[in-house]
Design an enzyme around this catalytic site. Structure first.
Site, PDB file in Angstrom:
ATOM      1  N   GLU A  11      -0.749  -1.820  -5.301  1.00 48.65           N
ATOM      2  CA  GLU A  11      -1.315  -1.599  -3.936  1.00 48.65           C
ATOM      3  C   GLU A  11      -0.200  -3.088  -2.778  1.00 48.65           C
ATOM      4  O   GLU A  11      -0.612  -3.558  -2.365  1.00 48.65           O
ATOM      5  CB  GLU A  11      -2.948  -2.718  -4.338  1.00 48.65           C
ATOM      6  CG  GLU A  11      -3.981  -2.169  -4.865  1.00 48.65           C
ATOM      7  CD  GLU A  11      -5.167  -2.642  -4.613  1.00 48.65           C
ATOM      8  OE1 GLU A  11      -4.947  -4.369  -4.106  1.00 48.65           O
ATOM      9  OE2 GLU A  11      -6.605  -2.248  -4.542  1.00 48.65           O
ATOM     10  N   GLU A  38      -9.510   3.037  -7.843  1.00 44.01           N
ATOM     11  CA  GLU A  38     -10.226   2.241  -7.948  1.00 44.01           C
ATOM     12  C   GLU A  38     -10.847   2.342  -6.934  1.00 44.01           C
ATOM     13  O   GLU A  38     -10.628   2.011  -5.650  1.00 44.01           O
ATOM     14  CB  GLU A  38      -9.329   0.346  -7.305  1.00 44.01           C
ATOM     15  CG  GLU A  38      -8.756   0.406  -8.042  1.00 44.01           C
ATOM     16  CD  GLU A  38      -7.705  -1.248  -8.411  1.00 44.01           C
ATOM     17  OE1 GLU A  38      -8.659  -1.960  -6.842  1.00 44.01           O
ATOM     18  OE2 GLU A  38      -6.938  -2.055  -9.113  1.00 44.01           O
TER      19      GLU A  38
END
Ligand SMILES: *[C@@H]1O[C@H](CO)[C@@H](O)[C@H](O)[C@H]1NC(C)=O
Ligand SMILES: *[C@@H]1O[C@H](CO)[C@@H](O)[C@H](O)[C@H]1NC(C)=O
Ligand SMILES: *[C@@H]1O[C@H](CO)[C@@H](O)[C@H](O)[C@H]1NC(C)=O
Ligand SMILES: *[C@@H]1O[C@H](CO)[C@@H](O)[C@H](O)[C@H]1NC(C)=O
Ligand SMILES: *[C@@H]1O[C@H](CO)[C@@H](O)[C@H](O)[C@H]1NC(C)=O
Ligand SMILES: CC(=O)N[C@H]1CO[C@H](CO)[C@@H](O)[C@@H]1O
Length: 843
Positions: A179, A248
């Site tokens: 991320e 995710e």
């Protein structure tokens, strides 16, 4: 003979190499041995459970329809001290990966090594912070050298054990960084060059399997950029030759101390997953499939709770959370029925108002998804000449383009109600009456007690001072009150005003606890005025500052400081004159005396029999026998304040039952419409966490040692040991439910009903414990029943026979399966849509 053996071994080695699986990708999917695959993945973080639990967690993941287990690798767990590695017990990554392989599943190894994950310091070892000239997560030589060293270490370990698919092992994917795209711009041009470096460093390790970067739009080739979020439908990777992957999908959300308990309705999770595959996705991962427990000091945040349950399909203790687990299992079956069509072709989409139909059709296969994205209204649609009912915010899956086998809003899976029930410890001799536990205690000195304490002018930053070796740092000062200070003119009514970067502070004046200040997840720091009473002459001020997990997220999160930052000043209540103590000489002590004495193991000659109550800074100890049976064990800490607990020397984490969730924010939540982390919450006004998992693996049958460190005062006699018990199995299925997957033949080309008798939906009940049978039917109603599991009631219309039919079909068997139709029950109200509701118990 020897020569022959060597030749044989060489031949075997060659076969292993040849047996490797070829994992590549194209624009549609991950390609395994030349075949595009539709894969369902789920996150299980190995250190958030114990090795005893792993085989069962993995098996339940497989039973739930997963193909892949995804885990991060936790650098600070494996290398707590530079160059000293630890891969034992809960840290045994190789064994975990092998267990996944044994179950026949794949692994996605997300090395990071920055992992976020609500994990202390995002997984970075704190010693990185002290390397001269280092800047984390950017184009910085000292950092890149460490990141490369650790990544290489993990890759080599996996290679040595032949764990990459290219070597015949289970690992089909790996992740580098995590991320970073959310913050790349904060790092300037160095961010971009860092990402390019990370990609080529990873690629150079020659794992033979693809690498991904999640939330990284500019992931350089050949890395695949993947999506994280509550919804990822519509995500398109950054190159035409990369597949759409979702690394995710948040099945729930994390719990914080001071927060309410978040949950995500399964109808919405299923909707998001079905939408993703409908719109061309071929790989999605549940974050988390099993969340587990943040043992010891592994939580980040700060203020992440010890429970990392995450409302995942497997609960914190490893049991299926029903109907979430079962409904997603049904969804996975439905998606797998479409796999051939999904990978064979590009989707064709038909869009209507809030409607979307997607067709995957070749000359030999056809699968379709019908979505109603309206947040309120159900609709009837006609598709391919047939009419379909689509509830609001739902997707129907038609693996043959005709028959609906699954709708995300219609739950066929059973639900369960579980409760934690207190165990009583029985007297061994009389074996009858419950006995209470004997406690002993040791008082932790207030303020400085160590000869390693040191003086310094001014206030120090806590993280730099403790290196996170302990949560605790004493800031102590003596101040001489001559009697002519302005604030004493207010009749000794004085305020200590102080400012801290967080996370918690306990103030003691002359050895007495005067008050505490507490931050929270959103605002870890605080300014606080604590009323104090000083006496003329010498006054001792002891500020115990503590951390509750280090920050794990955000640009430059690693530089976030903690501890008393100042100013610290005394101020009169009415006369606002102040005395500033900030720049005076303070004495510091890192950690508590009990920590340096190793009291957490319980072995010490200092323990004194007794149970003083409401005493801040007290260590308590007791012995207990393991609760009988095999069900998961938790300690209910109601009655205690805040602290940490150890069972047989193992930290079960920080406990904090007195930190309550806000009283508001828990209104009813509908699964319809976009989800956010605060949309659905429960237990407002209650402790964020009162139950703490004690893994069975850490318990002996008798004489277990429980040690507590209580900071603010509590009553350990109120603590109770509980076991998780199944209270009820339930099911509520309507006549118009899609037929269960079992009703259809496995042959994809000629998918047909197995038999005419399966033309009606059915309820399926099964006792989770294989040695249990259904022992009673607590409720049964065919007609218009209402309510939820544990709380059903009859509606205006009901068949008189429901209870006896269910009793006959179910009692005495582990599973039962009853058709939901008027043929079974008679029709109590012709023309009305009817359902069957059942609540049963197992024994
Ligand atoms: C692996 O699969 C890819 C794509 O299917 C193919 O191009 C490549 O030749 C294969 N490699 C090996 C070693 O079989
Ligand atoms: C859909 O059709 C059924 C019967 O075919 C009808 O009972 C129902 O009211 C219709 N629903 C909507 C939203 O039009
Ligand atoms: C506060 O105390 C000081 C020192 O005694 C005094 O000079 C001053 O007038 C007081 N101020 C107020 C507002 O009472
Ligand atoms: C820790 O100390 C270093 C070096 O003195 C300093 O640059 C840094 O800002 C300090 N960290 C924090 C969190 O204050
Ligand atoms: C049971 O359901 C009724 C209404 O259906 C509701 O008023 C009641 O609060 C529920 N009770 C529990 C324990 O959930
Ligand atoms: C962008 C974002 O919110 N990312 C979060 C996704 O969820 C994981 C797991 O809860 C967090 O670690 C990330 O911070």
């Amino acid at each position: 003979m020897m020569r022959f053996l060597i030749a044989l071994l060489a031949a075997l080695a060659m076969t292993t190499a040849v047996l490797g699986t070829n994992v590549t990708y194209d624009h549609r999917a991950v390609v395994i041995d030349g075949k595009r695959r539709v894969l369902v993945s789920g996150s299980i973080h190995y250190p958030r459970s114990t090795p005893d639990m792993w085989p069962d967690l993995i098996q339940k993941s497989k039973d739930g329809g997963l193909d892949v287990i995804e885990t991060y690798v936790f650098w600070n767990l494996h290398e707590p001290v530079k160059n000293q590695y630890d891969f034992k017990g809960r840290k045994d990554l190789v064994t975990f990966v092998k267990l996944v392989a044994d179950a026949g599943l794949y692994v996605h190894l997300r090395i990071g090594p920055y992992v976020c994950a609500e994990w202390n310091y995002g997984g970075f070892p704190l010693w990185l912070h002290f390397i001269p000239g280092i800047e984390l997560r950017t184009d910085n030589e000292p950092f890149k050298a460490e990141m490369k060293r650790f990544t290489t270490k993990i890759v080599s370990m996996m290679k040595k054990e032949n764990l990459y698919a290219s070597q015949g092992g289970p690992i089909i994917l790996s992740q580098i960084e995590n991320e970073y795209g959310n913050f790349e711009s904060n790092y300037g041009p160095a961010g971009k060059s860092y990402i390019n470096w990370a990609a080529s460093m990873a690629t150079s390790l020659n794992t033979g399997v693809p690498w991904v970067m999640c939330q990284q739009r500019d992931a350089p080739d050949p890395l695949i950029d993947t999506c994280n979020g509550f919804y990822c439908d519509g995500y398109k990777p950054n190159a035409a030759n990369k597949p759409t992957m979702w690394t995710e999908n948040w099945t729930g959300w994390f719990l914080t101390f001071g927060g309410a308990v978040p949950y995500r309705p399964v109808e919405d999770v299923a909707y998001s997953v079905a939408r993703f595959y409908q719109r061309g996705g071929t790989f999605q991962n549940y974050y988390m499939y099993h969340g587990g427990t943040n043992f010891g000091h592994t939580t980040g945040g700060p203020f992440i709770a010890t429970s990392y349950d995450y409302d995942a399909p497997l609960d914190e203790y490893g049991a299926p959370r029903q109907p979430k687990w079962g409904h997603l299992k049904d969804l996975h079956k439905a998606i797998k029925m479409c796999e051939d069509a999904l990978v064979a072709t590009e989707p064709t989409t038909f869009v209507g108002q809030n409607l979307e139909a997607t067709l995957y059709k070749t000359s030999s296969t056809c699968a379709a998804f019908l979505a109603n994205v309206d947040t309120k209204n159900d609709v009837n649609v006609s598709f391919n000449g047939k009419s379909y009912h689509l509830p609001a915010w739902s997707v129907s899956i038609l693996p043959d383009c005709k028959n609906v086998v699954f709708n995300t809003a219609k739950i066929n899976s059973m639900a369960t109600v579980k409760r934690f029930v207190a165990t009583t410890f029985r007297d061994e001799l009389s074996n009858s009456k419950a006995i209470s536990l004997d406690w002993s205690y040791i008082s932790e000195p207030v303020g400085i007690s160590s000869n390693k304490a040191f003086n310094k002018l001014g206030l120090v930053e806590q993280l730099n001072t403790t290196s996170d070796q302990t949560d605790y740092l004493w800031y102590s000062i003596s101040t001489d009150i001559k009697g002519n200070e302005p604030f004493l003119h207010d009749g000794y009514q004085t305020t200590l005003r102080m400012k801290s970067l967080g996370h918690v502070l306990h103030l003691f004046i002359n050895g007495k606890h005067q008050g505490s200040a507490i931050g929270n997840y959103d605002n870890p720091g605080f300014s606080k005025d604590i009323p104090v009473v000083l006496k003329p002459g010498n006054n001792k001020l002891d500020l115990l500052s503590l951390t509750v997990g280090l920050k794990n997220y955000g640009a430059f999160f690693d530089k976030t400081g903690t501890g008393v930052s100042g100013p610290v000043e005394l101020e009169g209540l009415t006369n606002k004159s102040t005395v500033d103590l900030s720049s005076q000489r303070w004495t510091y002590q890192i950690g508590l005396k009990g920590e340096s004495l190793g009291l957490n193991t319980g072995d010490s000659s200092l323990w004194v029999l007794g149970t003083p109550k409401s005493q801040p800074l007290t260590w308590y100890k007791t012995n207990f026998d393991a609760p009988s049976g095999e069900n998961p064990v938790a300690i209910d800490f109601t009655g205690m304040g805040k602290g940490e607990a150890w069972v047989n020397g193992q930290s079960i984490g920080r406990y904090w039952p007195t930190y309550l969730a806000p009283t508001s924010g828990c209104s009813d939540c509908s699964y319809k419409g976009p989800y956010s982390s605060t949309k659905c919450q429960k237990d407002c006004g209650k402790p964020s966490q009162k139950l703490y998992h004690v893994p069975r693996e850490w318990l002996k049958p008798r004489e277990n040692v429980l040690v507590l460190l209580e900071e603010i005062g509590g009553d350990p006699t109120q603590i109770s040991f509980k076991t998780q018990e199944l209270e009820s199995l339930c099911s509520l299925v309507s006549e118009s439910h899609p037929l269960p997957m079992e009703a259809w033949t496995q042959n994809k080309a000629t998918r047909k009903l197995k038999s005419e008798s399966m033309r009606k939906p059915r309820i399926l009940l099964e006792c989770p414990n294989p040695s249990h049978v259904i022992s009673s039917i607590k409720f049964a109603s065919f007609g218009t029943p209402q309510g939820n599991c544990g709380n059903f009631s009859h509606g205006y219309c009901k068949s008189p026979n429901a209870l006896s039919i269910l009793q006959k079909a179910c009692i005495g068997s582990r599973t039962c399966n009853v058709e939901v139709s008027s043929t079974t029950f008679g029709d109590p109200c012709i023309g009305v849509a009817k359902s069957l509701a059942v609540e049963a118990s197992c024994a």
